[in-house]
Design an enzyme around this catalytic site. Structure first.
Site, PDB file in Angstrom:
ATOM      1  N   LYS A  33       0.811  -1.212   0.000  1.00 58.49           N
ATOM      2  CA  LYS A  33       0.000   0.000   0.000  1.00 58.49           C
ATOM      3  C   LYS A  33       0.851   1.272   0.000  1.00 58.49           C
ATOM      4  O   LYS A  33       0.482   2.260  -0.647  1.00 58.49           O
ATOM      5  CB  LYS A  33      -0.961   0.009   1.189  1.00 58.49           C
ATOM      6  CG  LYS A  33      -0.329   0.148   2.554  1.00 58.49           C
ATOM      7  CD  LYS A  33      -1.388   0.158   3.638  1.00 58.49           C
ATOM      8  CE  LYS A  33      -0.776   0.207   5.031  1.00 58.49           C
ATOM      9  NZ  LYS A  33      -0.057   1.464   5.295  1.00 58.49           N
ATOM     10  N   THR A  34       1.996   1.255   0.707  1.00 58.60           N
ATOM     11  CA  THR A  34       2.851   2.449   0.705  1.00 58.60           C
ATOM     12  C   THR A  34       3.381   2.709  -0.694  1.00 58.60           C
ATOM     13  O   THR A  34       3.468   3.858  -1.142  1.00 58.60           O
ATOM     14  CB  THR A  34       4.018   2.274   1.693  1.00 58.60           C
ATOM     15  OG1 THR A  34       3.499   2.000   3.002  1.00 58.60           O
ATOM     16  CG2 THR A  34       4.874   3.536   1.751  1.00 58.60           C
ATOM     17  N   ASP A 219      -3.677   7.467   4.874  1.00 61.45           N
ATOM     18  CA  ASP A 219      -3.232   6.093   5.097  1.00 61.45           C
ATOM     19  C   ASP A 219      -3.823   5.588   6.415  1.00 61.45           C
ATOM     20  O   ASP A 219      -4.133   6.381   7.307  1.00 61.45           O
ATOM     21  CB  ASP A 219      -1.706   6.058   5.145  1.00 61.45           C
ATOM     22  CG  ASP A 219      -1.149   4.652   5.090  1.00 61.45           C
ATOM     23  OD1 ASP A 219      -1.907   3.716   4.755  1.00 61.45           O
ATOM     24  OD2 ASP A 219       0.051   4.481   5.381  1.00 61.45           O
ATOM     25  N   GLU A 220      -3.964   4.278   6.540  1.00 58.21           N
ATOM     26  CA  GLU A 220      -4.491   3.645   7.766  1.00 58.21           C
ATOM     27  C   GLU A 220      -5.832   4.256   8.172  1.00 58.21           C
ATOM     28  O   GLU A 220      -6.070   4.580   9.344  1.00 58.21           O
ATOM     29  CB  GLU A 220      -3.472   3.775   8.922  1.00 58.21           C
ATOM     30  CG  GLU A 220      -2.087   3.241   8.622  1.00 58.21           C
ATOM     31  CD  GLU A 220      -2.016   1.724   8.585  1.00 58.21           C
ATOM     32  OE1 GLU A 220      -3.073   1.072   8.694  1.00 58.21           O
ATOM     33  OE2 GLU A 220      -0.904   1.191   8.444  1.00 58.21           O
ATOM     34  N   GLN A 250      -7.372  -4.785  10.132  1.00 59.96           N
ATOM     35  CA  GLN A 250      -6.251  -4.369  10.974  1.00 59.96           C
ATOM     36  C   GLN A 250      -6.615  -3.178  11.863  1.00 59.96           C
ATOM     37  O   GLN A 250      -5.740  -2.439  12.311  1.00 59.96           O
ATOM     38  CB  GLN A 250      -5.032  -4.035  10.113  1.00 59.96           C
ATOM     39  CG  GLN A 250      -4.502  -5.236   9.334  1.00 59.96           C
ATOM     40  CD  GLN A 250      -3.220  -4.929   8.595  1.00 59.96           C
ATOM     41  OE1 GLN A 250      -2.161  -4.724   9.183  1.00 59.96           O
ATOM     42  NE2 GLN A 250      -3.314  -4.885   7.273  1.00 59.96           N
ATOM     43  N   ARG A 604       2.503 -10.432  10.365  1.00 63.17           N
ATOM     44  CA  ARG A 604       3.839  -9.836  10.442  1.00 63.17           C
ATOM     45  C   ARG A 604       4.901 -10.832   9.984  1.00 63.17           C
ATOM     46  O   ARG A 604       6.036 -10.457   9.709  1.00 63.17           O
ATOM     47  CB  ARG A 604       4.185  -9.415  11.880  1.00 63.17           C
ATOM     48  CG  ARG A 604       3.300  -8.373  12.540  1.00 63.17           C
ATOM     49  CD  ARG A 604       3.059  -7.167  11.697  1.00 63.17           C
ATOM     50  NE  ARG A 604       1.807  -7.297  10.943  1.00 63.17           N
ATOM     51  CZ  ARG A 604       1.437  -6.491   9.966  1.00 63.17           C
ATOM     52  NH1 ARG A 604       2.216  -5.522   9.577  1.00 63.17           N
ATOM     53  NH2 ARG A 604       0.288  -6.667   9.340  1.00 63.17           N
TER      54      ARG A 604
END
Length: 754
Positions: A33-34, A219-220, A250, A604
């Site tokens: 996504k980044t 973002d997020e 998340q 993770r």
């Protein structure tokens, strides 16, 4: 154009090239996504001709903002300097530094950190004659923070307050705010609240930023609270060029105000929105993704997606049933040592141990130390929380804001100047009576009686150097001001005169702060100076300080790990009452957030994944029996393998078993060996039912972890485990706001709730 889009998969390209109108990017863990957001910014500039200064990108950590800024600079070069890339709080601080005076607050405001907030709350409690032991400052601050995140004012909170606790908080809320204003200070939540108020009460300010920012990226987005939602909504209301990126699976910060409905309802808020799902994962093996997909699929509050990868299938996850918490930590240490050997060996920095609560780290630290395993704890005592650093930052804050009495109280006698509480009170009374600023009052050596001449002289020098250096605070680099401050305050000299190991360590930390300010000055192209530096220091997060290159196994909570990844992950404490936590067992929303927390931990891992749980654990000073986490039931059994091996569980001369405990397996003198039971026998639902006899005899009730029971004393609770049988059966039940109660089932007045 080809350079910007090269290396993107078709769905990522679609997200990058969709530039106009509202866009929701549902980005699964590890889906790049980044990369998408940074390439989208580059595409706007290079292909759409958008002026970089009209782009606003906000996220939640300085680390994420820094990474985004660096990646954009690599794509578009120096043009990136004009883009606003920051955290929500840093963006609001920047807006407020320009226009907060319209709200009657000085532009030189201080941002109170958590310890400053606690000091202010203790003062508020004292002013209302309330005991801080009966009304814990942290608990009151949490309640006020929750209200602020919902943009609830003290007046509105008071109108809605019901019950003794809420009504008490309603009394404290306005007093606490008054103390902040007297110190010309804002807390973290105020940065959002006051920016929202500024936009609401001064439309011309909102219009200025609406005209500036034609493209907004968030973002997020699943972590936004009500205040952040409102800020984004009003800024994008005219251009409607709003791109939000996030993953409902998340969303793990409800406890600090995050509202998952913001992302779930995005299409309701923007009916013309385009929705793009990023489901290809570039991080993990397919086995790890299959486990993650299976666990999270049990949640109802989510948007359907299915992570997949072109990576290898990978090995099964390993599940280990430990006898107790010491056995668990010893197993983890042994697996790390074993993985360090061989052609495919891993390094210490490749491992992370994830736990639900900070208290769980103690045993791992103890055992790692005993076995020579280097480690680093994220969330321990951070650099900016060390006494010497807080002292020096308080001096800097006082230079910027002479009204910051919290900072003044902290440093006025550091180093020692003979200034006690009585002396300070005399000067404050004198200043109030003569309508003087306290720093000015310090410089009148004849005014206050009953104070030693040496102390008067010290206070005069203190007031003079704070005011003289403060006059230069807006036109000097931070490093220059800090050097002058350290010299004139005598802070470093006093530490050097102590000549102790601890004092020398503090000197080293202060010198390291000079390295930090030099780095800040080098990139402070906008000339924000001390104000900007203090904002960065106040808004730093645990993950911002995480050094990925430092050798050692990482120990951290599941809440801290989001945004990071590791080759090998240990999810420890997979037990009912820990994960999911006992506080969340009461309602489905809480359980869903705990399942998302577990999902974050699983995703993770790049290659290796472990689950561990203990049959019994010392908790709250008692040895308690626990059932395995219900989340383990959600893992397909073909993707798990039991750690069915013989391991040496004597650590630094201490057996994992206490006196009188039976020891399964074989033992030789000086050691204790434990053979793990096959995992299939420990899955909740496969073992025989837990039995409890009703009070006074009668029929036998069967209880399973997760069952609801009613108590006349504590209300409705959730069974998390049991031990013993028949008359000796003890059931552990989690009750809301009451913690875990261990009840003798044969006599306890509990009844099943159907």
């Amino acid at each position: 154009m080809d350079d910007i889009l090269s290396g993107l998969n078709p769905v990522q390209r679609q997200a990058v090239c969709h530039t106009d109108g509202p866009l929701l990017i549902l980005a699964g863990a590890g889906s790049g996504k980044t990369r998408v957001l940074t390439h989208r910014i580059a595409h706007l500039i290079a292909e759409k001709g958008v002026f970089p200064g009209s782009i606003l990108a906000v996220t939640f950590t300085n680390k994420a903002a820094r990474e985004m800024r660096e990646r954009v600079e690599g794509l578009v070069g120096p043009w990136s300097k004009s883009i606003w890339v920051s955290t929500f709080h840093a963006f609001c601080a920047r807006v407020l530094r320009r226009d907060i005076d319209k709200l009657g607050i000085s532009k030189g405001f201080t941002i109170f950190d958590s310890s400053d907030q606690k000091s202010a709350m203790k003062k508020a409690l004292s002013s209302l004659n309330l005991d801080d032991r009966s009304f814990a400052p942290d608990a009151v601050l949490n309640e006020i923070s929750s209200a602020k995140s919902e943009l609830i004012s003290p007046e509105s909170f008071s109108r809605e307050a019901d019950g003794f606790w809420k009504r008490t908080v309603a009394r404290l809320y306005p007093v606490y705010q008054k103390i902040l204003r007297e110190n010309n200070a804002l807390d973290f939540d105020d940065l959002l609240v006051e920016t929202a108020r500024l936009f609401r009460e001064f439309p011309e300010v909102l219009d200025y930023y609406r005209k500036q920012f034609k493209y907004i990226l968030v973002d997020e987005y699943q972590d936004t609270n009500r205040a952040q939602y409102e800020l984004v909504h009003v800024l994008a209301e005219e251009s409607r060029n709003l791109c939000v990126c996030g993953d409902p699976d998340q969303s793990i910060y409800e406890w600090r105000g995050a509202d998952i409905r913001n992302i779930l309802d995005f299409e309701h808020d923007y009916p013309d929105a385009t929705v793009i799902k990023l489901e290809q994962n570039y991080r993990s093996t397919q086995t790890i993704l299959d486990i993650a997909n299976s666990v999270i699929s049990r949640n109802q509050s989510r948007k359907e997606k299915d992570l997949w990868t072109e990576n290898a299938e990978g090995s099964q996850a390993t599940c280990y049933e430990a006898y107790n918490e010491r056995d668990e930590a010893s197993f983890v240490a042994g697996e790390i040592e074993r993985a360090m050997i061989g052609p495919d060996s891993l390094g210490y920095a490749d491992f992370v141990v994830l736990y639900r609560t900070n208290a769980q780290s103690r045993l791992f630290e103890e055992i790692f130390m005993s076995r020579g395993i280097p480690y680093k704890v994220v969330g321990g005592l951070k650099f900016y929380e060390r006494k010497e650093i807080k002292d020096v930052l308080s001096y800097l804050r006082l230079l910027l804001n002479h009204d910051d009495m919290v900072s003044l109280n902290r440093v006025v006698n550091v180093p020692k100047r003979g200034v006690g509480e009585a002396t300070l009170t005399k000067y404050m009374d004198y200043a109030n009576e003569n309508n003087l600023h306290l720093l000015t009052a310090f410089q009148d050596v004849t005014a206050v009686s009953g104070v030693p001449t040496k102390t008067k002289q010290a206070l005069m020098e203190f007031g003079e150097f704070i005011q003289s250096l403060g006059a230069k605070v807006h036109d000097r680099p931070v490093t220059e001001l800090l050097r002058n401050l350290l010299d004139r305050s005598g802070y470093v000299k006093a530490l050097e005169e102590e000549n102790t190991v601890e004092a020398m360590s503090r000197v080293d930390n202060v010198k390291e702060l000079l390295s930090v300010t030099r780095e800040y000055d080098a990139r402070d192209s906008e000339g924000r100076g001390v104000a900007g530096f203090l904002e960065e220091a106040a808004l730093i997060a645990d993950v911002d300080l995480f050094d990925e290159d430092q050798e050692g196994v990482t120990l951290m909570t599941l809440h801290s790990v989001k945004g990071l990844e590791f080759p090998a992950v240990f999810l420890v404490g997979m037990e009912e009452g820990l994960l999911p936590h006992s506080r969340t067992l009461i309602d489905e929303a809480g359980l869903e957030e705990e399942r998302r927390l577990c999902y974050v931990g699983i995703t993770r891992a790049r290659k290796v994944l472990y689950f561990t749980f203990a049959s019994q654990r010392m908790l709250y000073g008692e040895i308690m029996m626990f059932a395995p986490s219900r989340f383990l039931e959600d893992v397909p059994k073909e993707l798990l393998t039991a750690a069915n091996r013989v391991a040496d569980h004597t650590v630094a001369g201490h057996s994992v078993y206490g006196a009188g405990m039976s020891k399964p397996g074989m033992a030789r003198p000086g050691t204790t060996r434990f053979v793990a039971r096959p995992y299939a026998k420990t899955i909740p639902g496969t073992e025989r039912p837990l039995l409890a006899r009703k009070s006074g005899g009668g029929e036998i009730e069967s209880y399973q972890p997760g069952d609801k029971v009613s108590s006349p004393h504590w209300g409705i609770g959730t069974v998390i485990s049991s031990e013993g049988e028949g008359d000796k059966l003890i059931v552990s039940v989690a009750f809301p706001d009451q913690g875990i109660k261990r009840l003798l089932a044969s006599i306890a007045p509990i009844e099943r709730v159907t």
